[in-house]
Write a protein that holds these residues in place. Sequence first.
Motif, PDB file in Angstrom:
ATOM      1  N   PRO A 143       2.345  51.030 -56.816  1.00  0.00           N
ATOM      2  CA  PRO A 143       2.081  51.363 -55.405  1.00  0.00           C
ATOM      3  C   PRO A 143       2.084  50.140 -54.495  1.00  0.00           C
ATOM      4  CG  PRO A 143       0.461  52.390 -56.845  1.00  0.00           C
ATOM      5  CD  PRO A 143       1.291  51.513 -57.706  1.00  0.00           C
ATOM      6  N   PHE A 144       1.565  49.044 -55.020  1.00  0.00           N
ATOM      7  CA  PHE A 144       1.489  47.838 -54.175  1.00  0.00           C
ATOM      8  C   PHE A 144       2.882  47.272 -53.923  1.00  0.00           C
ATOM      9  CE2 PHE A 144      -2.685  48.165 -56.169  1.00  0.00           C
ATOM     10  CZ  PHE A 144      -3.468  48.210 -55.019  1.00  0.00           C
ATOM     11  N   GLU A 145       3.692  47.321 -54.975  1.00  0.00           N
ATOM     12  CA  GLU A 145       5.076  46.861 -54.858  1.00  0.00           C
ATOM     13  C   GLU A 145       5.834  47.745 -53.860  1.00  0.00           C
ATOM     14  OE1 GLU A 145       7.092  47.083 -58.588  1.00  0.00           O
ATOM     15  OE2 GLU A 145       8.949  46.217 -57.764  1.00  0.00           O
ATOM     16  N   PHE A 146       5.524  49.044 -53.944  1.00  0.00           N
ATOM     17  CA  PHE A 146       6.148  50.040 -53.065  1.00  0.00           C
ATOM     18  C   PHE A 146       5.805  49.737 -51.595  1.00  0.00           C
ATOM     19  CE2 PHE A 146       5.539  54.190 -50.898  1.00  0.00           C
ATOM     20  CZ  PHE A 146       6.831  54.690 -50.964  1.00  0.00           C
ATOM     21  N   ILE A 147       4.532  49.506 -51.346  1.00  0.00           N
ATOM     22  CA  ILE A 147       4.101  49.236 -49.962  1.00  0.00           C
ATOM     23  C   ILE A 147       4.717  47.917 -49.493  1.00  0.00           C
ATOM     24  CG2 ILE A 147       2.070  48.743 -48.497  1.00  0.00           C
ATOM     25  CD1 ILE A 147       0.521  50.682 -50.436  1.00  0.00           C
ATOM     26  N   ASP A 148       4.636  46.923 -50.355  1.00  0.00           N
ATOM     27  CA  ASP A 148       5.170  45.604 -49.995  1.00  0.00           C
ATOM     28  C   ASP A 148       6.652  45.689 -49.656  1.00  0.00           C
ATOM     29  OD1 ASP A 148       2.751  44.497 -50.355  1.00  0.00           O
ATOM     30  OD2 ASP A 148       3.131  43.741 -52.390  1.00  0.00           O
ATOM     31  N   TYR A 149       7.356  46.493 -50.464  1.00  0.00           N
ATOM     32  CA  TYR A 149       8.792  46.597 -50.246  1.00  0.00           C
ATOM     33  C   TYR A 149       9.104  47.161 -48.866  1.00  0.00           C
ATOM     34  CZ  TYR A 149      13.601  48.028 -50.384  1.00  0.00           C
ATOM     35  OH  TYR A 149      14.923  48.190 -50.041  1.00  0.00           O
ATOM     36  N   TRP A 150       8.430  48.275 -48.512  1.00  0.00           N
ATOM     37  CA  TRP A 150       8.748  48.917 -47.234  1.00  0.00           C
ATOM     38  C   TRP A 150       8.233  48.123 -46.046  1.00  0.00           C
ATOM     39  CZ3 TRP A 150      12.689  51.726 -47.126  1.00  0.00           C
ATOM     40  CH2 TRP A 150      13.039  52.566 -48.189  1.00  0.00           C
ATOM     41  N   GLN A 151       7.193  47.343 -46.281  1.00  0.00           N
ATOM     42  CA  GLN A 151       6.707  46.462 -45.212  1.00  0.00           C
ATOM     43  C   GLN A 151       7.744  45.374 -44.928  1.00  0.00           C
ATOM     44  OE1 GLN A 151       2.796  45.136 -46.341  1.00  0.00           O
ATOM     45  NE2 GLN A 151       1.809  46.557 -44.915  1.00  0.00           N
ATOM     46  N   ALA A 152       8.278  44.896 -46.006  1.00  0.00           N
ATOM     47  CA  ALA A 152       9.249  43.805 -45.870  1.00  0.00           C
ATOM     48  C   ALA A 152      10.591  44.310 -45.343  1.00  0.00           C
ATOM     49  CB  ALA A 152       9.437  43.128 -47.231  1.00  0.00           C
ATOM     50  N   ALA A 153      10.913  45.558 -45.629  1.00  0.00           N
ATOM     51  CA  ALA A 153      12.221  46.106 -45.257  1.00  0.00           C
ATOM     52  C   ALA A 153      12.431  46.189 -43.752  1.00  0.00           C
ATOM     53  CB  ALA A 153      12.386  47.486 -45.887  1.00  0.00           C
ATOM     54  N   GLY A 154      11.367  46.466 -43.007  1.00  0.00           N
ATOM     55  CA  GLY A 154      11.475  46.572 -41.553  1.00  0.00           C
ATOM     56  C   GLY A 154      11.969  47.940 -41.085  1.00  0.00           C
TER      57      GLY A 154
END
Lengths: 476, 434
Positions: free
Chosen positions: B4-15
């Motif tokens: 889940p943390f990787e998931f959130i981090d990914y979409w945060q970084a994606a923009g």
Amino acid sequence: MQLNTQVKSIKTLQKSKERILDLECDGFLFAYITDRFDGDMALFEGYDGAIIQPTSTLLMKDLLHRFRSASDWTARLLPIFIHQPMELEFKYRQLVDGVIHQLDQLFPAVEQVKVIKAHLVNFQLKTFPTYEKDTIYKLLIYLLSRKQNVLKAFIDRNSSTGYTYMILEGLLAGKSPYRLLEFAVEEGLFHTEFQDSVYTCNSCEDGFLMYREACPKCHSTYLTSQDLIHHFSCAHIGPEKSFMKNDQDLSCPKCDKSLKHIGIDYDKPAVMHHCNTCHHEFQAFQIVATCCTCHKTTEVEHLFKRNIYTYHVTDKAMEFVKAGADFTRQPATESNIPGTLSEAAFYLNMQYEITKAGKNRVMAGFIRWAPYETLLDKMGRQGYQLIRTNIANQVKSSLQSIDFLSVLDNALVFSCLQCSQDLAQRIVERTVHLLSHLIKDNLTNLSIEFEGSWLALNHREDVKLEIIEHLNRPAW
Amino acid sequence: MVDPFEFIDYWQAAGWQKFLRVFWFFFFFEFTRYVLIDFIVLFFYFIKRKIYRGDWEEARRRLYREQPLVSVIVPGKNEGRHLFKLVKSLAEQTYRNFELIVVDDGSDDQTAWIGRDLEQNGLIDLFISNKVRGGKASGANAALSFARGKYIVHLDADCSFDRDAIEEVILPFYYDEKIGAVGGNLEVRNHQESLATSLQAIEYLKVILTGRLVTSTLGIYRIISGAFGAFRADIIHRIGGWDIGPGLDGDITVKIRKLGYKVHFQPSAHGLTSVPNSFAKLTKQRLRWDKSIIRFRLRKHRDIFYPNEQFRFSNFFSSLENLTYNVFMNIKWYIYFIDILFNFGGLLKFIIPMNILLYSMANFIQFAAIIFIVQKPEEKRRLFIYLPLMVLYTGFYLRIVRSVAHFKELFFYSSYKDPWNPYKSSRMAKQLGL
């Protein structure tokens, strides 16, 4: 064995020129007459038997009925023989004691007379004040003196129900035998064996009915029928008439296409009937029956169904006539409902109870139903009587054993002895509720409205007047 | 399983630009149409309802002053077991001046006997038993031939209705004389029976209650359910009743619209219907329904798109919206799917959970709104737990069924082979291009 038969004398009747020929055989005296005999039955006093020479079945039957319904025991129980070369039709055999083919061969007749006389010695020949009791008693004496234990119904177009009990027809002089026989069964003098069932008019009990297909709404028989046509390509369905073009061709009123080939272009999935009187469209006819006697038209569901039984004489009946015993109950009259009191008896009993109660009040409950005329018309006299009986039985089941009731035309009044006003009210309300549900659940095509009331009867008043006044109140 | 943390981090970084690029289908089509537009339209609907409340009350007074005869028609095959429940619910109606005509379309069970018995006991006014099956349309037309009412209410036998359903469904005719047909509001009766029925219950609330309320408000309401709809008798006679189905309810609605009459959805005319209790049965039903879009919208009524003298923008948009969101969007979804697979194939572990999250969120928002307007909301609340499954139900299951149906109808004309209609009728319909 052959016995010598002698002609002893010839009596000529003054009025009709008919004659009685006295025949003696082995010390027994027989009256020989034709079926045209119209003289007094008392003339057969002193004879041991009668021999009838028939000229027609109808005349023979009439004469036999005259014998069997004669007021005096001698003619009624007189052994009767028919003088004819052929055997007698089965249904008439119960009315006679044998067939004589030749007059010089009376031996079987003499033997039969001896048997009957021997039996009759054992029976008490008495009369009863009530018509029903008297008729049953006479019937039993007749049957048992002939060792006949079975009373069978025969199809007869001259009988109002289509069935006749030959021996009873003479005894009853046109009256319906069924209530009488039911009473005899209740007394344990006969037991029944199912034979058939017939439908009769619910108003006059006549079995001669004309059955017709009628409109379910107005009962008119002025009907026309036509096919429904289904046009495949546009799914239109309508009466054949709406598709007719030039009286010969079929054309769809929806899409104007021509319908040429059944099964390819169209089919006829159903038939519709049209009432030319009220213009109702329907598929299922209402079958109605019109009574040929009283002309009442009834839906077949409301016809009166009567079971026709063969009656078997019981052992108790034999003891009954030997002892000349009395009946244990009163026969029900047409409007009488078993277990209820007549109106007059109810008032009298109520008066006694009020007197007995002194200053305490005696409660009475009332239930009435409507619409009386509609119910009577729809159900007929018999059907309505059945409803009254059911209502009375339902009310009886709600009362204590000491209470009594009387059923009027469209109301019922009952005592609530040993009841407070509250309890009487509860009994009435519960009974009305039960009756309403009973009718609603069982008679879906009839609507009966019940209402109930209760009254504390005053010992200073005339009970009858007080009750009638209460019953006549438009609102309770 | 993605962390889940990787998931959130990914979409945060994606923009947000990438987010829109990946979920363009959701944001530009589905969310806009089914959440945004729905909410805006519903907002206006409630305001309009409040403003015109007096007019509706006046319409009710006019209805009761006139007390027109209403013909309630119920065609069906092997529906005998539902008939008693149906007549009981009709016997309770607040509006009393109606005749009930039931058509047995060649049943091979006890329907004919049951129907006749109810007719003889006065619970049905006319029972027509066709010995030979002719199809649903012919059954409805048979009833129409003998209907005497000013309005025709078409019902399915397996439905039951609120006490004021008939009154409510004919009320709009007294509100606006240009209204030619009114659709009733149907909910699922057996929603607790199985997973399939629970999911359909949510779908009915979304599609029928909300969806039809929105399209009706926009003037593009396109289908009056055969299970519960009311029609002006003069109009329905003018168009010759129902044509061969499947999809005859949508077809008749279009025919009425073509005559220039308005079609109205009445949410307060409320009934309950039983839905298929297994996915196998549901698939069969939906294949039939979805084929009708191609057969009727795209083929039979394609003239709606032609600029001739009968052309009407409302009809044009009604059919366009229907075809867009049912046929074209379906195709577009596959394009989207391929796009994601080819361009973002390695990111599926982030995309699929986010997709489910987005659709679930939209479903929750939609359903929360429904709970505010629906009858007996306490009974519907239990359906919340099924909302995550709706992503699979509508996003995959129904989409696949729809695609198969469209493909079969488009290339093989398979609706003409559907046993739902008798062969004799389908054969003629195909021959005549109907």
